[in-house]
Design an enzyme around this catalytic site. Structure first.
Site, PDB file in Angstrom:
ATOM      1  N   CYS A  39      11.746  -9.122   5.637  1.00 55.21           N
ATOM      2  CA  CYS A  39      12.939  -8.726   4.885  1.00 55.21           C
ATOM      3  C   CYS A  39      13.660  -7.574   5.579  1.00 55.21           C
ATOM      4  O   CYS A  39      13.212  -7.051   6.610  1.00 55.21           O
ATOM      5  CB  CYS A  39      12.570  -8.344   3.459  1.00 55.21           C
ATOM      6  SG  CYS A  39      11.884  -6.687   3.306  1.00 55.21           S
ATOM      7  N   THR A  41      13.974  -4.484   4.666  1.00 53.97           N
ATOM      8  CA  THR A  41      13.192  -3.253   4.710  1.00 53.97           C
ATOM      9  C   THR A  41      12.217  -3.275   5.881  1.00 53.97           C
ATOM     10  O   THR A  41      12.017  -2.261   6.564  1.00 53.97           O
ATOM     11  CB  THR A  41      12.433  -3.057   3.390  1.00 53.97           C
ATOM     12  OG1 THR A  41      13.360  -3.030   2.311  1.00 53.97           O
ATOM     13  CG2 THR A  41      11.638  -1.759   3.411  1.00 53.97           C
ATOM     14  N   HIS A  44      14.117  -2.293   8.840  1.00 53.06           N
ATOM     15  CA  HIS A  44      14.343  -0.844   8.876  1.00 53.06           C
ATOM     16  C   HIS A  44      13.112  -0.138   9.457  1.00 53.06           C
ATOM     17  O   HIS A  44      13.232   0.794  10.259  1.00 53.06           O
ATOM     18  CB  HIS A  44      14.635  -0.311   7.472  1.00 53.06           C
ATOM     19  CG  HIS A  44      16.030  -0.545   6.991  1.00 53.06           C
ATOM     20  ND1 HIS A  44      17.138  -0.098   7.671  1.00 53.06           N
ATOM     21  CD2 HIS A  44      16.505  -1.179   5.879  1.00 53.06           C
ATOM     22  CE1 HIS A  44      18.236  -0.435   7.005  1.00 53.06           C
ATOM     23  NE2 HIS A  44      17.874  -1.109   5.925  1.00 53.06           N
ATOM     24  N   HIS A  62       5.555  -7.647   2.371  1.00 52.54           N
ATOM     25  CA  HIS A  62       5.348  -7.593   0.924  1.00 52.54           C
ATOM     26  C   HIS A  62       5.909  -8.821   0.207  1.00 52.54           C
ATOM     27  O   HIS A  62       5.701  -8.969  -0.985  1.00 52.54           O
ATOM     28  CB  HIS A  62       5.972  -6.318   0.335  1.00 52.54           C
ATOM     29  CG  HIS A  62       7.426  -6.167   0.644  1.00 52.54           C
ATOM     30  ND1 HIS A  62       7.873  -5.529   1.778  1.00 52.54           N
ATOM     31  CD2 HIS A  62       8.528  -6.575  -0.018  1.00 52.54           C
ATOM     32  CE1 HIS A  62       9.195  -5.545   1.800  1.00 52.54           C
ATOM     33  NE2 HIS A  62       9.618  -6.185   0.723  1.00 52.54           N
ATOM     34  N   GLU A  63       6.620  -9.700   0.916  1.00 49.37           N
ATOM     35  CA  GLU A  63       7.068 -10.967   0.331  1.00 49.37           C
ATOM     36  C   GLU A  63       6.029 -12.022   0.700  1.00 49.37           C
ATOM     37  O   GLU A  63       6.002 -12.488   1.833  1.00 49.37           O
ATOM     38  CB  GLU A  63       8.426 -11.378   0.911  1.00 49.37           C
ATOM     39  CG  GLU A  63       9.541 -10.377   0.737  1.00 49.37           C
ATOM     40  CD  GLU A  63      10.853 -10.854   1.363  1.00 49.37           C
ATOM     41  OE1 GLU A  63      11.835 -10.114   1.264  1.00 49.37           O
ATOM     42  OE2 GLU A  63      10.890 -11.948   1.957  1.00 49.37           O
ATOM     43  N   CYS A  95       4.136  10.278 -14.370  1.00 49.74           N
ATOM     44  CA  CYS A  95       5.400  10.965 -14.106  1.00 49.74           C
ATOM     45  C   CYS A  95       6.416  10.638 -15.201  1.00 49.74           C
ATOM     46  O   CYS A  95       6.210   9.707 -16.000  1.00 49.74           O
ATOM     47  CB  CYS A  95       5.945  10.581 -12.735  1.00 49.74           C
ATOM     48  SG  CYS A  95       6.711   8.934 -12.666  1.00 49.74           S
ATOM     49  N   CYS A  98       7.465   6.912 -15.363  1.00 52.33           N
ATOM     50  CA  CYS A  98       6.420   6.045 -15.915  1.00 52.33           C
ATOM     51  C   CYS A  98       6.305   6.221 -17.429  1.00 52.33           C
ATOM     52  O   CYS A  98       6.182   5.237 -18.168  1.00 52.33           O
ATOM     53  CB  CYS A  98       5.083   6.352 -15.245  1.00 52.33           C
ATOM     54  SG  CYS A  98       4.946   5.789 -13.532  1.00 52.33           S
ATOM     55  N   CYS A 106       8.616   4.870 -10.324  1.00 56.80           N
ATOM     56  CA  CYS A 106       7.696   6.008 -10.388  1.00 56.80           C
ATOM     57  C   CYS A 106       8.030   7.016  -9.286  1.00 56.80           C
ATOM     58  O   CYS A 106       8.355   6.648  -8.160  1.00 56.80           O
ATOM     59  CB  CYS A 106       6.264   5.493 -10.209  1.00 56.80           C
ATOM     60  SG  CYS A 106       5.013   6.774  -9.997  1.00 56.80           S
TER      61      CYS A 106
END
Length: 359
Positions: A39, A41, A44, A62-63, A95, A98, A106
């Site tokens: 992706c 990101t 990047h 992460h995909e 936090c 959350c 978060c």
């Protein structure tokens, strides 16, 4: 057990290297990733733009889609061979965000695949709480598009798109196309603004209307389309200063601008237009579990034509070259990395061939 992983080691440098897979601990599961998407990101990171956040060597991705191989102590409801994808978020649950119920933003969020090791490896251990079940009949390569579809679902939800509204998506890459498809499924009338002829052609093949901002006066087109009322909502997905200008310009009175792209530096914006037309700016980041579950349904029922969005599938060992191919632009939409070690002979299938197979 020794497996193979794709690692970011320095700006514009990836390698494939052995990695040790240890047994899953309490509350964890070990997965065999099948397909992992590359992706924006990830690009990047590849460019070195996120070196202040990413610790090298870092396993990316992460995909994903895959199957459970081992279940750690205390994990219930899951077993080996279950098909899953992962919502790659870990939050602290303490936090202010959350406590307000917004765990996906978060303050100390661990985005798995950026802040901790990702899916571009043959074995991957994650918390069982991150698992999302996949339908048995859903092909795993198609399921790798669930995560970016969840992004689109969240964006469309944040923008509160309603049936009958007119929406402009500025940027026709994978996320832009997915936003357009999700918004259309919600009943909106959608237009895409995209410079790439290849991406515009693909959008048209998917039943969307796409405009070229280099040749077309987008404001004039929007005026004709909306009878000079302006669009109800615009999504800025391009990440370019010109894209921001276009997204603001096309909006009508009390229109909503949903900011999707990551802009690495501040942008000038026409605040007078916000004042004059009472516009609203909406930030949209990541997703929650309900977005993921809806995304699974949209991919599984064909609302998202996954096969037509997958430009190429490459074996794990060719992932570094795939990053360079995406960086160079060209006629690609989504490239998947096959982590199984059994990449098909059609690994170099281009978009047209993929579309033919899907038809």
């Amino acid at each position: 057990m020794t497996t193979l992983a794709v690692r970011y080691t320095a700006a514009r440098t990836l390698d494939t290297a052995p990695a040790e897979a240890s047994p899953p601990g309490p509350g964890e599961v070990e997965l065999a990733p099948a397909f992992v998407g590359i992706c924006g990101t990830d690009l990047h990171i590849f460019h070195g733009d996120m070196d202040t956040r990413v610790r090298s060597p870092a396993v990316l991705g992460h995909e994903m889609s895959g199957r459970i191989t081992r279940v750690g102590p205390g994990v219930e409801g899951w077993q080996p061979a279950d098909a899953v994808t992962v919502m790659p978020l870990r939050w602290d649950d303490t936090c202010p965000a959350c406590r307000a119920g917004h765990q996906h933003i978060c303050r100390h969020l661990d985005f798995i695949g950026i802040d901790s090791p990702g899916a571009m490896q043959q074995r991957w251990t994650v918390p069982a709480t991150t698992l999302i079940r996949l339908p048995h009949a859903l092909p795993l390569d198609h399921a790798a598009l669930v995560e970016p579809t969840a992004v689109a679902v969240h964006d469309v939800g944040r923008a509160a798109v309603r049936a009958g509204e007119k929406a402009v998506v500025v940027g026709g890459g994978p996320i832009g196309i997915l936003i357009a498809l999700v918004a259309q499924a919600a009943g909106a009338d959608v237009r895409i603004v995209e410079l790439s002829a290849h991406r515009r052609a693909l959008a048209e093949q998917l039943g969307l209307t796409a405009w070229n901002p280099a040749d077309d006066d987008v404001a004039t087109l929007v005026g004709a389309w909306t009878e000079d009322a302006g669009a109800d909502v615009a999504f800025e997905v391009s990440g370019a200063a010109g894209g921001v200008d276009t997204a603001v310009e096309v909006l009508g009175v009390r229109g909503r601008l949903c900011l999707v792209a990551i802009h690495p530096k501040p942008r000038e914006i026409n605040l007078h237009r916000f004042f004059w037309r009472e516009l609203t700016l909406i930030g949209a980041r990541l997703y929650d579990r309900s977005d993921f579950e809806k995304a699974v349904t949209l991919v599984a029922d064909g609302t998202i034509p996954a096969a037509r969005l997958i430009s190429k599938i490459v074996p794990l060992t060719e992932a570094p070259a795939a990053f360079e191919a995406l960086e160079g632009g060209g006629d690609v939409m989504k490239i998947l990395v096959d982590c199984t070690g059994d990449s098909p002979d059609t690994a170099d299938t281009d978009t047209d061939a993929a579309q033919g197979a899907a038809g």
